[in-house]
Design a protein around this motif. Structure first.
Motif, PDB file in Angstrom:
ATOM      1  N   ILE A 198       0.684  -1.276   0.057  1.00  0.00           N
ATOM      2  CA  ILE A 198      -0.011   0.022  -0.040  1.00  0.00           C
ATOM      3  C   ILE A 198       1.073   1.312   0.016  1.00  0.00           C
ATOM      4  N   GLY A 199       2.091   0.974   0.760  1.00  0.00           N
ATOM      5  CA  GLY A 199       2.843   2.404   0.654  1.00  0.00           C
ATOM      6  C   GLY A 199       3.469   2.674  -0.686  1.00  0.00           C
ATOM      7  N   GLY A 200       3.831   1.681  -1.360  1.00  0.00           N
ATOM      8  CA  GLY A 200       4.203   1.773  -2.893  1.00  0.00           C
ATOM      9  C   GLY A 200       3.189   2.532  -3.784  1.00  0.00           C
ATOM     10  N   GLN A 201       1.832   2.204  -3.595  1.00  0.00           N
ATOM     11  CA  GLN A 201       0.603   2.734  -4.331  1.00  0.00           C
ATOM     12  C   GLN A 201       0.768   4.327  -4.031  1.00  0.00           C
ATOM     13  N   PHE A 202       0.731   4.512  -2.635  1.00  0.00           N
ATOM     14  CA  PHE A 202       0.439   6.275  -2.420  1.00  0.00           C
ATOM     15  C   PHE A 202       1.605   6.740  -2.873  1.00  0.00           C
ATOM     16  N   THR A 203       2.828   6.042  -2.730  1.00  0.00           N
ATOM     17  CA  THR A 203       4.232   6.775  -3.226  1.00  0.00           C
ATOM     18  C   THR A 203       3.973   7.205  -4.521  1.00  0.00           C
ATOM     19  N   ARG A 204       3.506   6.182  -5.377  1.00  0.00           N
ATOM     20  CA  ARG A 204       3.415   6.335  -6.996  1.00  0.00           C
ATOM     21  C   ARG A 204       2.385   7.601  -7.194  1.00  0.00           C
ATOM     22  N   GLY A 205       0.992   7.339  -6.237  1.00  0.00           N
ATOM     23  CA  GLY A 205       0.163   8.357  -6.591  1.00  0.00           C
ATOM     24  C   GLY A 205       0.474   9.730  -6.311  1.00  0.00           C
ATOM     25  N   ALA A 206       1.355   9.989  -5.178  1.00  0.00           N
ATOM     26  CA  ALA A 206       2.156  11.285  -4.912  1.00  0.00           C
ATOM     27  C   ALA A 206       2.853  11.909  -6.053  1.00  0.00           C
ATOM     28  N   VAL A 207       3.692  11.075  -6.423  1.00  0.00           N
ATOM     29  CA  VAL A 207       4.602  11.471  -7.520  1.00  0.00           C
ATOM     30  C   VAL A 207       3.775  11.705  -8.652  1.00  0.00           C
ATOM     31  N   HIS A 208       2.717  10.923  -8.974  1.00  0.00           N
ATOM     32  CA  HIS A 208       2.044  11.188 -10.256  1.00  0.00           C
ATOM     33  C   HIS A 208       1.197  12.432 -10.126  1.00  0.00           C
ATOM     34  N   THR A 209       0.887  12.741  -9.136  1.00  0.00           N
ATOM     35  CA  THR A 209      -0.134  13.900  -8.806  1.00  0.00           C
ATOM     36  C   THR A 209       0.764  15.254  -9.162  1.00  0.00           C
ATOM     37  N   ALA A 210       2.145  15.005  -8.544  1.00  0.00           N
ATOM     38  CA  ALA A 210       3.137  16.121  -8.537  1.00  0.00           C
ATOM     39  C   ALA A 210       3.219  16.447 -10.152  1.00  0.00           C
ATOM     40  N   GLY A 211       3.609  15.620 -10.838  1.00  0.00           N
ATOM     41  CA  GLY A 211       3.620  15.663 -12.384  1.00  0.00           C
ATOM     42  C   GLY A 211       2.407  16.344 -12.913  1.00  0.00           C
ATOM     43  N   LEU A 212       1.550  15.689 -12.573  1.00  0.00           N
ATOM     44  CA  LEU A 212       0.089  16.497 -13.055  1.00  0.00           C
ATOM     45  C   LEU A 212      -0.252  17.576 -12.899  1.00  0.00           C
ATOM     46  N   CYS A 213       0.122  18.059 -11.690  1.00  0.00           N
ATOM     47  CA  CYS A 213       0.048  19.459 -11.377  1.00  0.00           C
ATOM     48  C   CYS A 213       0.798  20.266 -12.093  1.00  0.00           C
ATOM     49  N   LEU A 214       2.243  20.008 -12.422  1.00  0.00           N
ATOM     50  CA  LEU A 214       2.893  20.890 -13.254  1.00  0.00           C
ATOM     51  C   LEU A 214       2.187  21.049 -14.867  1.00  0.00           C
ATOM     52  N   TRP A 215       1.963  19.607 -15.218  1.00  0.00           N
ATOM     53  CA  TRP A 215       1.338  19.596 -16.449  1.00  0.00           C
ATOM     54  C   TRP A 215       0.197  20.399 -16.897  1.00  0.00           C
ATOM     55  N   PHE A 216      -0.695  20.351 -15.853  1.00  0.00           N
ATOM     56  CA  PHE A 216      -1.982  21.035 -16.014  1.00  0.00           C
ATOM     57  C   PHE A 216      -1.814  22.556 -15.670  1.00  0.00           C
ATOM     58  N   ILE A 217      -0.766  23.145 -15.023  1.00  0.00           N
ATOM     59  CA  ILE A 217      -0.464  24.628 -14.730  1.00  0.00           C
ATOM     60  C   ILE A 217      -0.200  25.071 -16.010  1.00  0.00           C
ATOM     61  N   ALA A 218       0.635  24.567 -16.864  1.00  0.00           N
ATOM     62  CA  ALA A 218       1.505  24.925 -18.078  1.00  0.00           C
ATOM     63  C   ALA A 218       0.375  24.598 -19.322  1.00  0.00           C
ATOM     64  N   VAL A 219      -0.321  23.566 -19.233  1.00  0.00           N
ATOM     65  CA  VAL A 219      -0.959  23.134 -20.663  1.00  0.00           C
ATOM     66  C   VAL A 219      -1.990  24.219 -21.058  1.00  0.00           C
ATOM     67  N   PRO A 220      -2.681  25.112 -20.269  1.00  0.00           N
ATOM     68  CA  PRO A 220      -3.611  26.109 -20.997  1.00  0.00           C
ATOM     69  C   PRO A 220      -2.879  27.304 -21.736  1.00  0.00           C
ATOM     70  N   HIS A 221      -1.679  27.321 -21.342  1.00  0.00           N
ATOM     71  CA  HIS A 221      -0.739  28.709 -21.625  1.00  0.00           C
ATOM     72  C   HIS A 221       0.349  28.275 -22.758  1.00  0.00           C
ATOM     73  N   ILE A 222       0.541  27.175 -23.284  1.00  0.00           N
ATOM     74  CA  ILE A 222       1.193  27.028 -24.424  1.00  0.00           C
ATOM     75  C   ILE A 222       0.446  26.022 -25.490  1.00  0.00           C
ATOM     76  N   THR A 223       1.421  26.080 -26.569  1.00  0.00           N
ATOM     77  CA  THR A 223       0.656  25.531 -27.750  1.00  0.00           C
ATOM     78  C   THR A 223       0.762  24.031 -27.422  1.00  0.00           C
TER      79      THR A 223
END
Length: 311
Positions: free
Chosen positions: A92-117
């Motif tokens: 279960i720890g590995g699943q939450f670690t993976r979820g936290a890392v993936h969420t961090a990547g998604l946050c960066l992606w969603f911050i940028a995607v509306p502003h670039i082509t």
């Protein structure tokens, strides 16, 4: 309302599915991994096109949360049908670690995607395979044969041929934010590869939806606005596409070395070009056609080399 399918028709479809599964199982594992990876790429290209449109009218973090919430809702009937015990993770720890890392990547992606082509987004996203291949060497000690490096280099060169004339840099700092998401997503995929050693693909996908939904909720509540009926339908579609895409990706990681599948990611640009042409009438430019040929050639070549195995 159309009548339900007859038992004979249902049996026919079941037999066809069994035949397709049998044919897939007869392929060597490297080819299976490449086919799973190509399917994931096609699903993610369609998903990202819809998500970019949604994030331009709704808060990006809310868009991120609803995409994974609806993805979890899509898989919930399957979970209940098989029983909760079948989806209990071993780590279960590995699943939450993976979820936290993936969420961090998604946050960066969603911050940028509306502003670039979309061209800039596609080009920057193709740096991901390089980070994944480096991580596979450092973390998993995977053998990095020269064919894999060469296929990745040729594929990346094909991407530069396509998007090089179109890069504008108008996104400013958002290009750097998008670039920062690439190594974070690479870390998430490397954790996924580690989890496939003792977890089923379906378990990993379900727990990714659970963990990302939980981690994304606080950010989504900051600027919440109620989506319209059409947007709810699109979020449901995104949930289906995202869950199916991550399932295909996890199956590819379980079938072969993660580094062996990275050259196929460059085919995403081909899928994006075809979807733009068929759905929006965007005619591909000469650079797109030339780059697409280079990308396809690299992918076919590495697929044949991986099928033959190391000498």
């Amino acid at each position: 309302m159309s009548p339900p399918a007859s038992p004979r028709k249902r049996h026919f479809l079941a037999r066809r599915a069994q035949v397709a599964q049998w044919r897939m199982s007869r392929l060597d594992t490297a080819t299976q991994a490449l086919l799973w990876s190509m399917s994931a790429g096609l699903l993610f290209v369609v998903l990202n096109s819809i998500m970019r449109g949604l994030s331009m009218v709704l808060d990006p973090f809310q868009t991120q949360f609803l995409r994974y919430l609806l993805g979890l809702g899509v898989m919930l009937p399957l979970v209940l049908r098989s029983g909760l015990a079948a989806y209990r993770p071993r780590n279960i720890g590995g699943q939450f670690t993976r979820g936290a890392v993936h969420t961090a990547g998604l946050c960066l992606w969603f911050i940028a995607v509306p502003h670039i082509t979309l061209a800039d987004t596609t080009a920057i996203g193709f740096t991901g395979p390089i980070f994944i291949m480096l991580g596979a060497v450092l973390v998993f000690k995977e053998p990095m044969r020269w064919e894999r490096w060469l296929a990745a280099a040729i594929g990346f060169g094909g991407v530069l041929i396509v998007v090089g004339p179109k890069l504008s840099g108008g996104g400013g700092v958002y290009n750097l934010v998008m670039l920062a998401s690439a190594p974070v997503f690479a870390a998430s995929f490397l954790i996924t590869k580690a989890l496939t050693r003792y977890e089923r693909a379906a378990v990993i996908v379900v727990w990714q939806s659970i963990t990302v939904t939980l981690f994304s909720l606080p950010l989504a509540l900051l600027h919440w606005q109620m989506p319209g009926p059409g947007q709810w339908v699109l979020f449901l579609l995104c949930g289906i596409l995202g869950s199916a895409g991550h399932y295909c990706l996890t199956r590819s990681y379980a079938a072969a070395d993660i580094s062996a599948t990275q050259s196929v990611k460059f085919l995403d640009l081909v899928w994006a070009t075809l979807i733009g042409w068929l759905a929006f009438g965007d005619m591909p430019s000469n650079s797109t056609l030339v780059g697409g040929v280079v990308i396809c050639a690299a992918t076919i070549w590495i697929a044949r080399r991986e099928a033959r195995g190391p000498r």
